[in-house]
Design an enzyme around this catalytic site. Structure first.
Site, PDB file in Angstrom:
ATOM      1  N   THR A 123      42.430  43.396  47.212  1.00 29.94           N
ATOM      2  CA  THR A 123      42.902  42.571  46.141  1.00 29.94           C
ATOM      3  C   THR A 123      44.042  43.450  45.577  1.00 29.94           C
ATOM      4  O   THR A 123      45.312  43.156  45.423  1.00 29.94           O
ATOM      5  CB  THR A 123      42.134  42.337  45.062  1.00 29.94           C
ATOM      6  OG1 THR A 123      40.990  41.288  45.699  1.00 29.94           O
ATOM      7  CG2 THR A 123      42.667  41.304  43.774  1.00 29.94           C
ATOM      8  N   VAL A 124      43.692  44.821  45.040  1.00 31.44           N
ATOM      9  CA  VAL A 124      44.654  45.360  44.259  1.00 31.44           C
ATOM     10  C   VAL A 124      45.803  46.196  45.443  1.00 31.44           C
ATOM     11  O   VAL A 124      47.039  46.176  45.081  1.00 31.44           O
ATOM     12  CB  VAL A 124      43.913  46.586  43.341  1.00 31.44           C
ATOM     13  CG1 VAL A 124      45.109  47.378  42.546  1.00 31.44           C
ATOM     14  CG2 VAL A 124      42.924  46.021  42.666  1.00 31.44           C
ATOM     15  N   ARG A 133      39.149  49.753  56.147  1.00 30.65           N
ATOM     16  CA  ARG A 133      38.136  49.560  57.328  1.00 30.65           C
ATOM     17  C   ARG A 133      38.120  48.149  58.075  1.00 30.65           C
ATOM     18  O   ARG A 133      37.923  48.028  59.169  1.00 30.65           O
ATOM     19  CB  ARG A 133      36.618  49.491  56.666  1.00 30.65           C
ATOM     20  CG  ARG A 133      36.324  48.665  55.873  1.00 30.65           C
ATOM     21  CD  ARG A 133      34.891  48.595  55.365  1.00 30.65           C
ATOM     22  NE  ARG A 133      34.584  47.978  54.126  1.00 30.65           N
ATOM     23  CZ  ARG A 133      33.535  47.720  53.237  1.00 30.65           C
ATOM     24  NH1 ARG A 133      32.871  48.821  53.304  1.00 30.65           N
ATOM     25  NH2 ARG A 133      33.597  46.993  52.372  1.00 30.65           N
ATOM     26  N   GLU A 149      45.656  54.941  35.184  1.00 27.50           N
ATOM     27  CA  GLU A 149      45.876  54.053  34.175  1.00 27.50           C
ATOM     28  C   GLU A 149      45.338  52.607  34.456  1.00 27.50           C
ATOM     29  O   GLU A 149      44.783  52.111  33.524  1.00 27.50           O
ATOM     30  CB  GLU A 149      47.465  53.743  34.027  1.00 27.50           C
ATOM     31  CG  GLU A 149      47.800  52.822  32.980  1.00 27.50           C
ATOM     32  CD  GLU A 149      47.672  53.405  31.471  1.00 27.50           C
ATOM     33  OE1 GLU A 149      48.191  54.386  31.194  1.00 27.50           O
ATOM     34  OE2 GLU A 149      46.621  52.684  30.953  1.00 27.50           O
ATOM     35  N   GLU A 196      34.364  42.713  40.280  1.00 32.09           N
ATOM     36  CA  GLU A 196      34.223  44.008  41.310  1.00 32.09           C
ATOM     37  C   GLU A 196      33.637  43.188  42.485  1.00 32.09           C
ATOM     38  O   GLU A 196      33.066  42.400  42.742  1.00 32.09           O
ATOM     39  CB  GLU A 196      32.941  44.729  40.698  1.00 32.09           C
ATOM     40  CG  GLU A 196      33.635  45.456  39.431  1.00 32.09           C
ATOM     41  CD  GLU A 196      35.062  46.333  39.474  1.00 32.09           C
ATOM     42  OE1 GLU A 196      34.959  47.212  40.262  1.00 32.09           O
ATOM     43  OE2 GLU A 196      35.973  45.899  39.079  1.00 32.09           O
ATOM     44  N   ASP A 221      30.542  48.103  34.147  1.00 28.42           N
ATOM     45  CA  ASP A 221      31.890  48.240  34.497  1.00 28.42           C
ATOM     46  C   ASP A 221      32.482  48.373  33.023  1.00 28.42           C
ATOM     47  O   ASP A 221      33.386  49.662  32.878  1.00 28.42           O
ATOM     48  CB  ASP A 221      32.448  46.939  35.068  1.00 28.42           C
ATOM     49  CG  ASP A 221      34.069  47.060  35.243  1.00 28.42           C
ATOM     50  OD1 ASP A 221      34.483  47.771  36.190  1.00 28.42           O
ATOM     51  OD2 ASP A 221      34.720  46.510  34.363  1.00 28.42           O
ATOM     52  N   LYS A 244      34.250  52.090  31.627  1.00 30.99           N
ATOM     53  CA  LYS A 244      35.595  52.011  30.801  1.00 30.99           C
ATOM     54  C   LYS A 244      35.425  52.587  29.452  1.00 30.99           C
ATOM     55  O   LYS A 244      36.273  53.532  29.095  1.00 30.99           O
ATOM     56  CB  LYS A 244      36.029  50.657  30.764  1.00 30.99           C
ATOM     57  CG  LYS A 244      36.693  50.014  32.105  1.00 30.99           C
ATOM     58  CD  LYS A 244      36.905  48.616  31.997  1.00 30.99           C
ATOM     59  CE  LYS A 244      37.234  47.922  33.405  1.00 30.99           C
ATOM     60  NZ  LYS A 244      37.165  46.595  33.490  1.00 30.99           N
ATOM     61  N   GLY A 247      42.614  41.401  37.871  1.00 31.72           N
ATOM     62  CA  GLY A 247      43.424  40.584  38.800  1.00 31.72           C
ATOM     63  C   GLY A 247      44.607  41.613  39.576  1.00 31.72           C
ATOM     64  O   GLY A 247      44.925  42.640  39.010  1.00 31.72           O
TER      65      GLY A 247
HETATM   66  P1  NDP Z   1      38.475  44.877  47.026  1.00 25.28           P
HETATM   67  O1  NDP Z   1      37.194  44.825  47.390  1.00 25.28           O
HETATM   68  O2  NDP Z   1      39.419  43.603  47.018  1.00 25.28           O
HETATM   69  O3  NDP Z   1      39.342  45.928  48.119  1.00 25.28           O
HETATM   70  C1  NDP Z   1      38.850  47.280  48.774  1.00 25.28           C
HETATM   71  C2  NDP Z   1      39.552  47.200  50.094  1.00 25.28           C
HETATM   72  O4  NDP Z   1      38.986  48.590  50.575  1.00 25.28           O
HETATM   73  C3  NDP Z   1      39.016  46.184  50.805  1.00 25.28           C
HETATM   74  O5  NDP Z   1      39.887  45.866  51.825  1.00 25.28           O
HETATM   75  C4  NDP Z   1      37.833  46.890  51.689  1.00 25.28           C
HETATM   76  O6  NDP Z   1      37.539  46.490  52.851  1.00 25.28           O
HETATM   77  C5  NDP Z   1      38.232  48.197  51.721  1.00 25.28           C
HETATM   78  N1  NDP Z   1      37.450  49.331  51.968  1.00 25.28           N
HETATM   79  C6  NDP Z   1      36.043  49.357  51.191  1.00 25.28           C
HETATM   80  N2  NDP Z   1      35.405  50.536  51.729  1.00 25.28           N
HETATM   81  C7  NDP Z   1      35.955  51.122  52.616  1.00 25.28           C
HETATM   82  C8  NDP Z   1      35.965  52.094  53.362  1.00 25.28           C
HETATM   83  N3  NDP Z   1      34.762  52.969  53.484  1.00 25.28           N
HETATM   84  N4  NDP Z   1      36.863  52.653  54.320  1.00 25.28           N
HETATM   85  C9  NDP Z   1      37.775  51.684  54.386  1.00 25.28           C
HETATM   86  N5  NDP Z   1      38.215  50.650  53.734  1.00 25.28           N
HETATM   87  C10 NDP Z   1      37.461  50.192  52.803  1.00 25.28           C
HETATM   88  O7  NDP Z   1      38.634  45.727  45.850  1.00 25.28           O
HETATM   89  P2  NDP Z   1      39.879  45.483  44.680  1.00 25.28           P
HETATM   90  O8  NDP Z   1      41.158  45.506  45.379  1.00 25.28           O
HETATM   91  O9  NDP Z   1      39.493  44.500  43.790  1.00 25.28           O
HETATM   92  O10 NDP Z   1      39.491  46.993  43.911  1.00 25.28           O
HETATM   93  C11 NDP Z   1      39.804  48.116  44.071  1.00 25.28           C
HETATM   94  C12 NDP Z   1      39.804  49.211  43.194  1.00 25.28           C
HETATM   95  O11 NDP Z   1      40.504  48.714  42.249  1.00 25.28           O
HETATM   96  C13 NDP Z   1      38.221  49.273  42.614  1.00 25.28           C
HETATM   97  O12 NDP Z   1      37.820  50.730  42.245  1.00 25.28           O
HETATM   98  C14 NDP Z   1      38.208  48.407  41.422  1.00 25.28           C
HETATM   99  O13 NDP Z   1      37.159  48.727  40.586  1.00 25.28           O
HETATM  100  C15 NDP Z   1      39.413  48.580  40.923  1.00 25.28           C
HETATM  101  N6  NDP Z   1      39.923  47.663  39.979  1.00 25.28           N
HETATM  102  C16 NDP Z   1      40.073  46.491  40.334  1.00 25.28           C
HETATM  103  C17 NDP Z   1      40.487  45.331  39.346  1.00 25.28           C
HETATM  104  C18 NDP Z   1      40.608  43.988  39.842  1.00 25.28           C
HETATM  105  O14 NDP Z   1      41.012  43.249  38.887  1.00 25.28           O
HETATM  106  N7  NDP Z   1      40.483  43.686  41.138  1.00 25.28           N
HETATM  107  C19 NDP Z   1      41.069  45.875  38.257  1.00 25.28           C
HETATM  108  C20 NDP Z   1      40.941  47.127  37.803  1.00 25.28           C
HETATM  109  C21 NDP Z   1      40.530  48.063  38.855  1.00 25.28           C
HETATM  110  P3  NDP Z   1      36.877  45.086  53.189  1.00 25.28           P
HETATM  111  O15 NDP Z   1      37.651  44.000  53.188  1.00 25.28           O
HETATM  112  O16 NDP Z   1      36.033  45.214  54.531  1.00 25.28           O
HETATM  113  O17 NDP Z   1      35.427  45.051  51.900  1.00 25.28           O
HETATM  114  N1  HSE Z   2      36.200  43.710  37.539  1.00 28.22           N
HETATM  115  C1  HSE Z   2      36.894  44.227  36.383  1.00 28.22           C
HETATM  116  C2  HSE Z   2      36.966  43.297  35.422  1.00 28.22           C
HETATM  117  C3  HSE Z   2      38.256  44.466  37.003  1.00 28.22           C
HETATM  118  O1  HSE Z   2      36.838  41.920  35.415  1.00 28.22           O
HETATM  119  O2  HSE Z   2      37.375  43.708  34.073  1.00 28.22           O
HETATM  120  C4  HSE Z   2      39.201  44.995  35.961  1.00 28.22           C
HETATM  121  O3  HSE Z   2      38.654  46.539  35.522  1.00 28.22           O
END
Ligand code: NDP
Ligand code: HSE
Length: 432
Positions: free
Chosen positions: A11-12, A43, A125, A186, A197, A201, A298
């Site tokens: 997502t991010v 992955r 951040e 998450e 979570d 924070k 998001g």
């Molecule tokens: P996602 O699960 O959407 O993305 C994680 C990505 O990393 C996926 O594509 C996943 O693959 C890949 N991945 C996971 N483990 C591995 C590994 N061991 N080796 C290679 N690739 C891997 O998570 P988000 O993007 O939502 O979140 C990412 C980070 O940002 C997290 O730490 C989250 O807490 C933080 N965050 C997220 C927010 C949000 O609103 N979404 C807000 C603030 C922080 P696969 O598709 O196979 O699972």
């Molecule tokens: N899962 C977290 C939330 C993402 O809903 O606040 C942002 O850190």
């Protein structure tokens, strides 16, 4: 030309790449050196759409030793693998950016030291409150006075679920499914709803403002799993909404650090924070109280904070911006007692199921009176089932956790009371 490596293209990660594409001109004009995305590690990259000009790998460790990569953006999530990626990248003198609050809350102290030792940029951040620049604000704009307290809605998923239940009558699980689809939750949403979570924070914020080691292990953590539509409706009747908050404050030599649901009076600005929005009320000894409000989760919102760090990292790498050093200079230098949850006083909301028998209310109020607890508001409803159980809902005066636990035990043992008493703290005026 600086080369950027992205670990995690979910997502991010995808929003981050899109943000850089859309705002390329703007971003290139704010940095001291040109940059490009050189490698994406994920992955399951073969199942995702990406720009085929960018090299990809499934092995996240590959880029930590790749001498071409200057800046690594960690967006995988979890703790163990990101810990290996980040520590190894820093040791290889790469600048690092992450959105990973779990990792910072668990290992931030060590990683900050490592970054300082190797003179690399470390930006996080996006780890707290999505798009809201809370880390910048606390460590720069507000760093010249004492922060007395922070009270915030810091989990977008919880706030979204509670708001959907309250405003649109959605069931808990349906609202959670929506939050997952919208990219707020998450990868394991248990961490959102059980409060972990938000605990990550608030621990990060407490450690930054009070210059202590992460207080995660001493943080009181309660989620929203037990909040029912009924509680939300009763709270509304009494003029309150139910929110999940993180609170940290310092009184003398003690620090409070806790996350739990609270009733918030409708006149309190935090009760107007709806949907996925986050808000933090920060009180300093000189500036008074300020509020920061914005998208708490998001892809786009989070990626926006990651981009801010990227600009800083690039400028840091050419010696232009040394702000980053301020964050780590005094991290962990102070030590404080962390208050126990049972010692903290506040009013409480109590929901009690009792048999519809005369005198039951008097029995309950007697128990409360014996614990020196008075009732500020009370409402009693029609029987909810054929056994004639009636929900009695009340708000007490401000009492500490021990008194309320004692009273609850005694109320639960009354002959005409059924099941568990549900208690939720009510936000006090000085926590607004
Ligand atoms: P996602 O699960 O959407 O993305 C994680 C990505 O990393 C996926 O594509 C996943 O693959 C890949 N991945 C996971 N483990 C591995 C590994 N061991 N080796 C290679 N690739 C891997 O998570 P988000 O993007 O939502 O979140 C990412 C980070 O940002 C997290 O730490 C989250 O807490 C933080 N965050 C997220 C927010 C949000 O609103 N979404 C807000 C603030 C922080 P696969 O598709 O196979 O699972
Ligand atoms: N899962 C977290 C939330 C993402 O809903 O606040 C942002 O850190």
């Amino acid at each position: 030309m600086l080369k950027i490596g992205i670990c995690g293209y979910g997502t991010v990660g995808q929003s981050f790449v899109e943000h850089l594409r859309v705002h390329d001109d703007k971003i290139q004009s704010s940095v001291s050196e040109e940059f490009e995305i050189a490698l994406i590690a994920d992955r399951s990259i073969d199942k995702k759409e990406y720009n085929k000009d960018i090299a990809v790998t499934k092995d996240v460790m590959e880029m930590t030793s790749d001498s071409n990569i200057n800046i690594i953006v960690e967006l995988i999530g979890g703790i163990d693998i990101p810990y290996k990626v980040i520590t190894s990248a820093i040791k290889n003198k790469k600048h690092v950016i992450t959105a990973n609050k779990a990792l910072i809350a668990e290992h931030g102290d060590e990683i900050f030291k490592l970054a300082k030792e190797h003179n690399v940029y470390f930006g996080f951040e996006a780890s707290v409150a999505g798009a809201i620049p809370i880390i910048q604000t606390l460590t720069n704009s507000m760093s010249n006075e004492n922060i007395l307290s922070i009270t915030g809605i810091i989990n977008g998923t919880c706030n979204y679920i509670l708001d959907q239940m309250s405003s649109h009558g959605l069931e808990f699980n349906d609202a959670l499914d929506e939050a997952k689809e919208l990219g707020y939750a998450e990868a394991d949403p248990t961490f959102d709803i059980n409060g972990m979570d938000a605990a990550h924070k608030i621990s990060i914020l407490a450690s930054l403002v009070y210059k202590i080691k992460s207080p995660l292990k001493n943080t009181y953590i309660e989620g929203i799993e037990n909040i029912t539509t009924m509680d939300i409706e009763y709270a509304k009747e009494l003029g309150y909404s139910i929110k999940h908050v993180g609170i940290t404050n310092k009184k003398n030599d003690s620090i409070q650090c806790r996350v739990h649901p609270v009733l918030i009076h409708k006149d309190n600005i935090l009760s107007q924070v709806l949907g996925v929005m986050n808000a933090l009320l920060i009180t300093g000894d000189k500036f008074g109280t300020s509020m920061l409000y914005g998208n708490g989760a998001g892809g786009d919102a989070t990626a926006s904070a990651v981009v801010t760090n990227l600009v800083e990292a690039i400028n840091f790498s050419s010696g232009k911006d040394l702000r980053n050093k301020n964050i780590f200079k005094s991290s962990g230098e102070n030590s404080f007692n962390i208050s126990k949850n049972e010692d903290i006083a506040s009013p409480f909301y109590l929901r009690i199921y009792a048999h519809d028998i005369s005198g039951v209310m008097a029995e309950i109020t007697n128990v409360l009176a014996n614990e020196d607890i008075s009732i500020e508001a009370v409402t009693q409803h029609e029987p909810i089932d054929l056994d004639s159980l009636i929900p009695i809902v009340m708000i007490t005066n401000s009492v500490n956790g021990i008194s309320i636990s004692n009273a609850i035990k005694k109320i639960e043992s009354l002959a005409h009371v059924e099941g568990k008493v549900h208690a939720i703290r009510v936000l006090k005026t000085d926590e607004r």
